[in-house]
Design an enzyme around this catalytic site. Structure first.
Site, PDB file in Angstrom:
ATOM      1  N   HIS A 283      46.792   8.120  49.827  1.00 38.38           N
ATOM      2  CA  HIS A 283      46.452   8.150  48.758  1.00 38.38           C
ATOM      3  C   HIS A 283      46.690   9.636  48.233  1.00 38.38           C
ATOM      4  O   HIS A 283      45.945  10.195  46.924  1.00 38.38           O
ATOM      5  CB  HIS A 283      44.558   8.336  49.099  1.00 38.38           C
ATOM      6  CG  HIS A 283      44.051   8.302  47.839  1.00 38.38           C
ATOM      7  ND1 HIS A 283      43.855   8.403  45.793  1.00 38.38           N
ATOM      8  CD2 HIS A 283      42.693   7.381  48.542  1.00 38.38           C
ATOM      9  CE1 HIS A 283      43.282   7.770  46.517  1.00 38.38           C
ATOM     10  NE2 HIS A 283      42.072   6.798  47.046  1.00 38.38           N
TER      11      HIS A 283
ATOM     12  N   ASP B  20      48.142   6.230  44.222  1.00 35.90           N
ATOM     13  CA  ASP B  20      46.203   6.659  43.387  1.00 35.90           C
ATOM     14  C   ASP B  20      46.208   5.105  43.652  1.00 35.90           C
ATOM     15  O   ASP B  20      47.037   4.210  42.614  1.00 35.90           O
ATOM     16  CB  ASP B  20      46.344   7.114  41.619  1.00 35.90           C
ATOM     17  CG  ASP B  20      46.420   8.966  41.374  1.00 35.90           C
ATOM     18  OD1 ASP B  20      46.091   9.260  42.289  1.00 35.90           O
ATOM     19  OD2 ASP B  20      46.805   9.084  40.269  1.00 35.90           O
TER      20      ASP B  20
END
Length: 414
Positions: free
Chosen positions: A386, A390
């Site tokens: 992450h 995204d």
């Protein structure tokens, strides 16, 4: 009597140290030239160390699990003659602080069952093997003509181990009754896996996304291609999925990347160097299909088979086990409904196809209505870093892959 110091040789470019994963000798043992000394493991491969001389072992370099530097003494052997002799070794680039005066390591990955091929000595031809290997084979009652050599037609101790493993029946525990507790030291490949997985989960904020795909048409096309393949390799689902991944990745370059978190640099790659997680007797290994985007379906199928076999029998080269930019991990029929795979650090994503199941689904008919049909469905899981990827990008990428595999003619379009 003379003493011969055998030092751990340079067993790979850029390798400064290796782990002892198995000793085949102990102090006081009499050994012959070419006898196995130890198995050593590096970051990239397992290597079998053999004695260059005959004699008696007078010192060894540590215990299983110890790490020693290239150039350090592995064993000291008492030989005939006078004086002291040392095996010449190139100086290592770096030296581990924790090394003892004697240390060595070379690791042998457990071999998969041998399969008949042209490497097996032909009947009537001379079998190449060292005196130590011949004596061991004789003691074990093994006909060397039946043993498959691993390299250059020469039978080594590892080949005897492979032959024994293949021809032995049953497990390592007796059937029935209660088994005793076992204390197993985590070393070699299993320790590397443990360290890598712990570092991945500790340093990477994972998130996972799962999507269901209808692969009915894809399975029909795969069956048709296999029925007319001629001498081409059989197609499994994996080459088709890899082709879809390679077609979709140019729109999502952040997924085909590696993140150096210490330097704070993300490197996006133009070529797809795809890691294929493969289960081996030694544990999980990840051989790499370099430039996967340049291969067609049958080339991918052939390369997947070759690399998987090399990983299982321990013959994979260091270059074939490194450099991946994205990994696919599949358990085949054991794939379950969904998976949340752990990222192969420093990559930023890993894809996990799950098993194909048949379910009733509503499908549109030509009249604009709907009907219920039995369809073949497969979930695709993806885990991402992450910090780099995204959630929207990961989901969009999987949707692009889904479109390709649900419209399989697109996979064959140039």
């Amino acid at each position: 009597m003379a003493t011969y110091t055998f030092r751990l040789p340079d067993i790979g470019e850029g390798i400064a140290e290796a782990e002892i994963v198995a000793w085949h000798v102990s102090v006081g043992d009499l050994i012959e030239e070419d006898a196995r000394i130890a198995d050593m493991m590096t970051d990239k491969a397992t290597v079998e160390m053999e004695s260059p001389v005959s004699g008696r072992i007078v010192a060894v370099a540590g215990e299983v699990g110890d790490v020693i530097a290239i150039g350090s003494a592995l064993v000291v052997i008492e030989t005939e003659g006078e004086g002291e002799v040392e095996e010449p070794v190139a100086e290592p680039a770096t030296v581990s602080k924790s090394l003892e005066p004697f240390v060595s390591s070379e690791v042998e990955t457990p071999d998969a069952p041998p399969s008949p091929d042209t490497n097996r000595p032909m009947e009537g031809t001379k079998v190449l093997a060292s005196p130590a290997v011949r004596q061991r084979a004789k003691d074990l009652g093994i006909d060397l003509a039946q043993v498959r050599p691993s390299e250059e037609g020469r039978i080594r101790h590892a080949d005897l181990d492979q032959f024994l493993a293949y021809n032995s029946a049953g497990g390592y525990r007796p059937a029935g009754g209660q088994s005793a507790d076992e204390h197993i030291k985590v070393i070699g490949m299993r320790r590397r896996i443990a360290e890598n997985m712990a570092a991945s989960k500790r340093n990477i904020p994972h998130f996972s996304y799962v999507e269901e795909c209808d692969v009915t048409a894809l399975e029909v096309m795969r069956a048709q291609l296999n029925s007319s393949k001629g001498d081409k390799p059989k197609l499994t689902m994996l080459p088709l999925l890899i082709t879809a991944i390679c077609r979709a990745l140019p729109q999502f370059p952040m997924l085909n990347a590696r993140y150096d978190d210490e330097a704070g640099i993300v490197t996006r790659y133009g070529s797809v160097h795809l890691g294929i997680a493969a289960q081996t007797p030694a544990g999980l290994m990840v051989p790499v299909i370099h430039d996967a985007q340049a291969l067609n379906l049958w080339q991918l199928a052939r390369e997947i088979g070759r690399l998987a076999e090399a990983a299982r029998n321990g013959s994979a080269k260091p270059a074939e086990l490194s450099g991946s930019t994205l990994t696919v991990t599949s358990l085949g029929p054991l794939g379950g409904i969904a998976t949340t795979p752990v990222i192969n650090r420093p990559e930023v994503a890993i894809i996990g196809p799950n098993r194909i199941v048949e379910r009733p689904m509503f499908v549109s008919d030509s009249m604009g209505g709907e009907r219920i049909e039995k369809r073949k469905l497969m979930n695709i899981s993806i885990s991402c870093d992450h910090r780099v990827v995204d959630g929207h990008d990961a989901a969009s990428f999987v949707q692009a892959v889904k479109t390709l595999i649900q419209t399989p003619v697109l996979l064959l379009a140039s």
